[in-house]
Design a protein around this motif. Structure first.
Motif, PDB file in Angstrom:
ATOM      1  N   MET A 147       0.962  -1.435   0.193  1.00  0.00           N
ATOM      2  CA  MET A 147       0.038   0.007   0.002  1.00  0.00           C
ATOM      3  C   MET A 147       0.850   1.227  -0.097  1.00  0.00           C
ATOM      4  O   MET A 147       0.533   2.242  -0.683  1.00  0.00           O
ATOM      5  CB  MET A 147      -0.824   0.086   1.104  1.00  0.00           C
ATOM      6  N   LYS A 148       1.740   1.220   0.724  1.00  0.00           N
ATOM      7  CA  LYS A 148       2.957   2.402   0.819  1.00  0.00           C
ATOM      8  C   LYS A 148       3.490   2.738  -0.540  1.00  0.00           C
ATOM      9  O   LYS A 148       3.662   3.665  -0.995  1.00  0.00           O
ATOM     10  CB  LYS A 148       3.964   2.081   1.834  1.00  0.00           C
ATOM     11  N   MET A 149       3.907   1.443  -1.100  1.00  0.00           N
ATOM     12  CA  MET A 149       4.707   1.624  -2.414  1.00  0.00           C
ATOM     13  C   MET A 149       3.600   2.256  -3.522  1.00  0.00           C
ATOM     14  O   MET A 149       4.087   3.121  -4.271  1.00  0.00           O
ATOM     15  CB  MET A 149       5.510   0.406  -2.887  1.00  0.00           C
ATOM     16  N   LYS A 150       2.519   1.609  -3.419  1.00  0.00           N
ATOM     17  CA  LYS A 150       1.504   2.039  -4.572  1.00  0.00           C
ATOM     18  C   LYS A 150       1.344   3.516  -4.160  1.00  0.00           C
ATOM     19  O   LYS A 150       1.237   4.322  -5.042  1.00  0.00           O
ATOM     20  CB  LYS A 150       0.101   1.374  -4.285  1.00  0.00           C
ATOM     21  N   TYR A 151       1.140   4.002  -3.137  1.00  0.00           N
ATOM     22  CA  TYR A 151       0.873   5.455  -2.619  1.00  0.00           C
ATOM     23  C   TYR A 151       2.039   6.187  -3.033  1.00  0.00           C
ATOM     24  O   TYR A 151       1.814   7.250  -3.726  1.00  0.00           O
ATOM     25  CB  TYR A 151       0.615   5.552  -1.046  1.00  0.00           C
ATOM     26  N   GLU A 152       3.274   5.819  -2.805  1.00  0.00           N
ATOM     27  CA  GLU A 152       4.165   6.710  -3.071  1.00  0.00           C
ATOM     28  C   GLU A 152       4.416   6.985  -4.729  1.00  0.00           C
ATOM     29  O   GLU A 152       4.772   7.965  -5.275  1.00  0.00           O
ATOM     30  CB  GLU A 152       5.646   6.131  -2.787  1.00  0.00           C
ATOM     31  N   ALA A 153       4.162   5.900  -5.533  1.00  0.00           N
ATOM     32  CA  ALA A 153       4.131   5.954  -7.044  1.00  0.00           C
ATOM     33  C   ALA A 153       3.033   6.814  -7.570  1.00  0.00           C
ATOM     34  O   ALA A 153       3.222   7.675  -8.330  1.00  0.00           O
ATOM     35  CB  ALA A 153       3.966   4.407  -7.587  1.00  0.00           C
ATOM     36  N   ASP A 154       1.776   6.540  -6.922  1.00  0.00           N
ATOM     37  CA  ASP A 154       0.705   7.582  -7.386  1.00  0.00           C
ATOM     38  C   ASP A 154       0.921   8.920  -7.017  1.00  0.00           C
ATOM     39  O   ASP A 154       0.719   9.949  -7.846  1.00  0.00           O
ATOM     40  CB  ASP A 154      -0.734   6.925  -6.806  1.00  0.00           C
ATOM     41  N   LYS A 155       1.433   9.344  -5.829  1.00  0.00           N
ATOM     42  CA  LYS A 155       1.798  10.473  -5.470  1.00  0.00           C
ATOM     43  C   LYS A 155       2.607  11.124  -6.603  1.00  0.00           C
ATOM     44  O   LYS A 155       2.407  12.284  -6.789  1.00  0.00           O
ATOM     45  CB  LYS A 155       2.371  10.503  -4.034  1.00  0.00           C
ATOM     46  N   ASN A 156       3.611  10.455  -6.896  1.00  0.00           N
ATOM     47  CA  ASN A 156       4.535  10.959  -7.706  1.00  0.00           C
ATOM     48  C   ASN A 156       4.031  11.212  -9.381  1.00  0.00           C
ATOM     49  O   ASN A 156       4.351  12.255  -9.730  1.00  0.00           O
ATOM     50  CB  ASN A 156       5.653   9.782  -8.199  1.00  0.00           C
ATOM     51  N   LEU A 157       3.019  10.318  -9.567  1.00  0.00           N
ATOM     52  CA  LEU A 157       2.437  10.368 -10.961  1.00  0.00           C
ATOM     53  C   LEU A 157       1.529  11.916 -10.947  1.00  0.00           C
ATOM     54  O   LEU A 157       1.576  12.528 -11.900  1.00  0.00           O
ATOM     55  CB  LEU A 157       1.845   9.215 -11.430  1.00  0.00           C
ATOM     56  N   VAL A 158       0.966  11.967  -9.815  1.00  0.00           N
ATOM     57  CA  VAL A 158      -0.024  12.939  -9.950  1.00  0.00           C
ATOM     58  C   VAL A 158       0.481  14.472 -10.242  1.00  0.00           C
ATOM     59  O   VAL A 158       0.063  15.402 -10.621  1.00  0.00           O
ATOM     60  CB  VAL A 158      -1.088  13.084  -8.811  1.00  0.00           C
ATOM     61  N   GLN A 159       1.993  14.464  -9.951  1.00  0.00           N
ATOM     62  CA  GLN A 159       2.654  15.681  -9.978  1.00  0.00           C
ATOM     63  C   GLN A 159       3.149  15.950 -11.513  1.00  0.00           C
ATOM     64  O   GLN A 159       3.607  16.744 -11.612  1.00  0.00           O
ATOM     65  CB  GLN A 159       3.893  15.825  -9.138  1.00  0.00           C
ATOM     66  N   ARG A 160       3.424  14.808 -12.337  1.00  0.00           N
ATOM     67  CA  ARG A 160       3.617  14.870 -13.622  1.00  0.00           C
ATOM     68  C   ARG A 160       2.801  15.655 -14.516  1.00  0.00           C
ATOM     69  O   ARG A 160       1.557  15.529 -14.573  1.00  0.00           O
ATOM     70  CB  ARG A 160       3.783  13.431 -14.193  1.00  0.00           C
ATOM     71  N   THR A 161       3.333  16.420 -15.346  1.00  0.00           N
ATOM     72  CA  THR A 161       2.502  17.234 -16.544  1.00  0.00           C
ATOM     73  C   THR A 161       3.023  16.940 -17.832  1.00  0.00           C
ATOM     74  O   THR A 161       2.535  17.419 -18.799  1.00  0.00           O
ATOM     75  CB  THR A 161       2.758  18.571 -16.183  1.00  0.00           C
TER      76      THR A 161
END
Length: 242
Positions: A147-161
């Protein structure tokens, strides 16, 4: 369209390839050439790369001239914390970086399969009931690293433009036959959702560029997947809380 599926031998990915291949050119990235016949049986073309060992530059080459990349890979919490981090976080980041490395201004759109309730554990969604909170706590106690690794990946993705992306966040998966129905957006954490229905939602998202920037929760339900996705996308409110 030209489509690449990362994690091509997964149960959802194989179903997705079968849905997409009749009308699209599909490539499925796998880590083992012995999985190639299974890929070919779906109408997709196998392409061998290791999410754990191959560099981002190799993935960038594979993504060149593609319209959409699906990231449907995951450790499933298996292989220990180290492998979970390697696949679910570092592998995802590698794919994000590879899309950014694709030559030219037009980058492939990314559709990423994450999981329901991936969030900062301190941020509890306002629509959760006591059963949801109990289930969320149980999942985090059993699958803490996942759950933590999925969260860290998603958190990174939502910052991408640099490219467009959409996140699909299914609940507990089952192998029951698909119903073509689901509950989508601001859902509770149950009931489970068929892998057939997740694959159908992913296939529908191929043509929904208007879902860019959205994270979409999905569990079993009674509304047609087409209607549920359409209503969610029109509303335009992401399920990712940060």
């Amino acid at each position: 369209m030209k489509v690449t599926i990362v994690g091509g031998h997964g149960n959802v990915s194989l179903r997705l390839a079968r849905l997409l291949s009749p009308k699209n050119t599909v490539t499925s990235i796998i880590r083992n050439i012995e999985q190639g016949d299974d890929i070919k049986s779906t109408g997709s073309t196998p392409f061998v790369l290791s999410l754990e060992d191959s560099p981002a530059s190799d993935f960038a080459v594979a993504f060149q001239n593609q319209d959409v990349v699906y990231f449907s890979a995951g450790s499933g919490g298996k292989g220990g914390p180290e492998r979970t981090k390697k696949v679910d976080y570092e592998g995802a980041i590698k794919v994000f970086d590879a899309i950014e490395k694709v030559d030219g201004k037009k980058k492939p759109r990314l559709i990423l399969v994450s999981a329901i309730d991936v969030r900062d554990p301190e941020k509890i969604p306002s629509h959760y009931n006591e059963a949801d909170i109990t289930r969320a706590n149980q999942a985090r106690s059993v699958l803490a690293t996942y759950m933590k690794m999925k969260y860290e990946a998603d958190k990174n993705l939502v910052q991408r433009t640099a490219f467009k992306w959409t996140i699909l966040r299914p609940g507990t998966l089952s192998d029951e036959p698909g119903t073509g129905k689901a509950s989508i957006g601001r859902t509770h954490l149950t009931p489970s959702i068929s892998r057939d229905d997740v694959a159908k939602a992913l296939a529908l998202l191929l043509d929904r560029e208007d879902a860019a920037g959205l994270a979409i929760d999905m569990v079993g339900g009674e509304v047609s997947i087409e209607e549920g996705l359409d209503a969610f996308i029109k509303k335009g409110e992401t399920d990712f809380l940060g």
